[in-house]
Scaffold this motif. Sequence first.
Motif, PDB file in Angstrom:
ATOM      1  N   SER A 356       1.255   3.342  -3.938  1.00  0.00           N
ATOM      2  CA  SER A 356       1.499   2.693  -2.639  1.00  0.00           C
ATOM      3  C   SER A 356       2.821   1.920  -2.654  1.00  0.00           C
ATOM      4  N   ARG A 357       3.157   1.361  -3.827  1.00  0.00           N
ATOM      5  CA  ARG A 357       4.438   0.649  -3.941  1.00  0.00           C
ATOM      6  C   ARG A 357       5.602   1.637  -3.778  1.00  0.00           C
ATOM      7  N   ALA A 358       5.500   2.779  -4.443  1.00  0.00           N
ATOM      8  CA  ALA A 358       6.563   3.790  -4.349  1.00  0.00           C
ATOM      9  C   ALA A 358       6.740   4.202  -2.889  1.00  0.00           C
ATOM     10  N   ARG A 359       5.645   4.403  -2.226  1.00  0.00           N
ATOM     11  CA  ARG A 359       5.669   4.835  -0.828  1.00  0.00           C
ATOM     12  C   ARG A 359       6.362   3.793   0.064  1.00  0.00           C
ATOM     13  N   GLU A 360       5.982   2.549  -0.158  1.00  0.00           N
ATOM     14  CA  GLU A 360       6.576   1.452   0.609  1.00  0.00           C
ATOM     15  C   GLU A 360       8.086   1.393   0.416  1.00  0.00           C
ATOM     16  N   ARG A 361       8.489   1.514  -0.859  1.00  0.00           N
ATOM     17  CA  ARG A 361       9.910   1.362  -1.164  1.00  0.00           C
ATOM     18  C   ARG A 361      10.722   2.536  -0.629  1.00  0.00           C
ATOM     19  N   ILE A 362      10.143   3.725  -0.669  1.00  0.00           N
ATOM     20  CA  ILE A 362      10.865   4.889  -0.116  1.00  0.00           C
ATOM     21  C   ILE A 362      11.082   4.690   1.375  1.00  0.00           C
ATOM     22  N   ASP A 363      10.038   4.248   2.065  1.00  0.00           N
ATOM     23  CA  ASP A 363      10.167   3.996   3.513  1.00  0.00           C
ATOM     24  C   ASP A 363      11.271   2.965   3.777  1.00  0.00           C
ATOM     25  N   ALA A 364      11.445   2.051   2.799  1.00  0.00           N
ATOM     26  CA  ALA A 364      12.477   1.023   2.977  1.00  0.00           C
ATOM     27  C   ALA A 364      13.849   1.501   2.494  1.00  0.00           C
TER      28      ALA A 364
END
Length: 409
Positions: A356-364
């Motif tokens: 979920s962290r990876a996903r969040e950071r990619i979106d950012a």
Amino acid sequence: MSLASFISEFSNCSSFDFNARPKPPIRRKRIRSLLMTLSTNRPLYEEEWFHGVLPREEVVRLLKNEGDFLVRETIRNDESQIVLSVCWNGHKHFIVQTTIDGHYRFEGPAFPSIQELIMHQHLSELPVTGRSGAVLKRPVTREIWELSNDDVVLLDKIGRGNFGDVYKARLKSNKNEVAVKTCRMTLPDEQKRKFLQEGRILKQYDHPNIVKLIGICVQKQPIMIVMELVPGGSLLSFLRKNSATLNTKQLIGMCRDAAAGMRYLESKNCIHRDLAARNCLIGYENIVKISDFGMSREEEEYIVSDGMKQIPIKWTAPEALNFGKYTSLCDVWSYGILMFEIFSKGDTPYAGMSNSRARERIDAGYRMQAPECATPEIYRLMLKCWEYEPESRPHFDEIHTIVDSLANS
Ligand code: ADP
């Protein structure tokens, strides 16, 4: 009714009076073939029109014209039932009934074997049931890729898949070594259908960078998918085991192979949806072959509606994660991650980050750093594959051209 009396009744039956029929030679031929079929007294599973536990969707696909029929087996609550499937005003499926004295019938007479029952229905041209009116006109025989379970000798276990173990095996026919994926018998029918989905997709493809399907075994349990044996096994394990010796040229070669396979899939409108080093195989001279088509779809665009439970988050493009929207350009995103795996020789992407962290950071806007062995051109291509907007990513045709020129430079 015994075999002999069936044949004699059949031959004497007025409805089979050759002289009264418009096409006598065909009918005589059919009788001869009937006699041959029945005189061999072989088990049902040896009949060419018996398709074992082939799932219903496959059956429906095989029965195209009015009167086409085949026989198959279904397992319900651990009990086996033999089913006659016919193309007749759509598709009709009739369970073979067993009488108290162990004979087989539909609505008409009972016979000591299922073969005799089916042949009776076929040759008499009487409807299987009065209500359906279904007449058996043409037996649909097994396709070339429907192997018999007995054609394959399992040797060593070489892997573990989602549905069951994977074996090195030998084909009895030509002694060739093959890989066999098995499907656990205890899995529900729905899972077995999913398992066979891979076979159905692979069947149509023929490319050096796509693992080749040899056949499926559905005559009995366990159902199995037979494929070419790719001797190096999973690319991910290979990268990790050989990290000390692999050079940049070899790594680029692997990317080129994967791009060639993916370009072919894109041209066939196939979305793989699970492209990753763990799902590629490595063969002689380090050739890479795309494998594991369990999640693949043959569509230009595929919208997931059945939940996203088993999605490989770190390999999946943002629009697929956020909106369930899959196209070949999502495979391009995954290809970028595969390039990262290859050039880092088997590192896990987004190391130290949860999904979920990876996903969040990619979106950012975050993107992984270049792995140590990646050249600037290679890293530039990775970043192109990770463009947030799918339309800004290159298609596999372009990717292949770039990697191929790097491999040849
Ligand atoms: P599943 O699709 O069920 O997850 P995989 O395709 O991932 O199964 O196969 C599991 C493992 O079996 C692979 O990682 C690989 O080691 C081995 N394997 C699968 N197919 C082959 C093959 N054709 N040749 C050699 N090894 C294979």
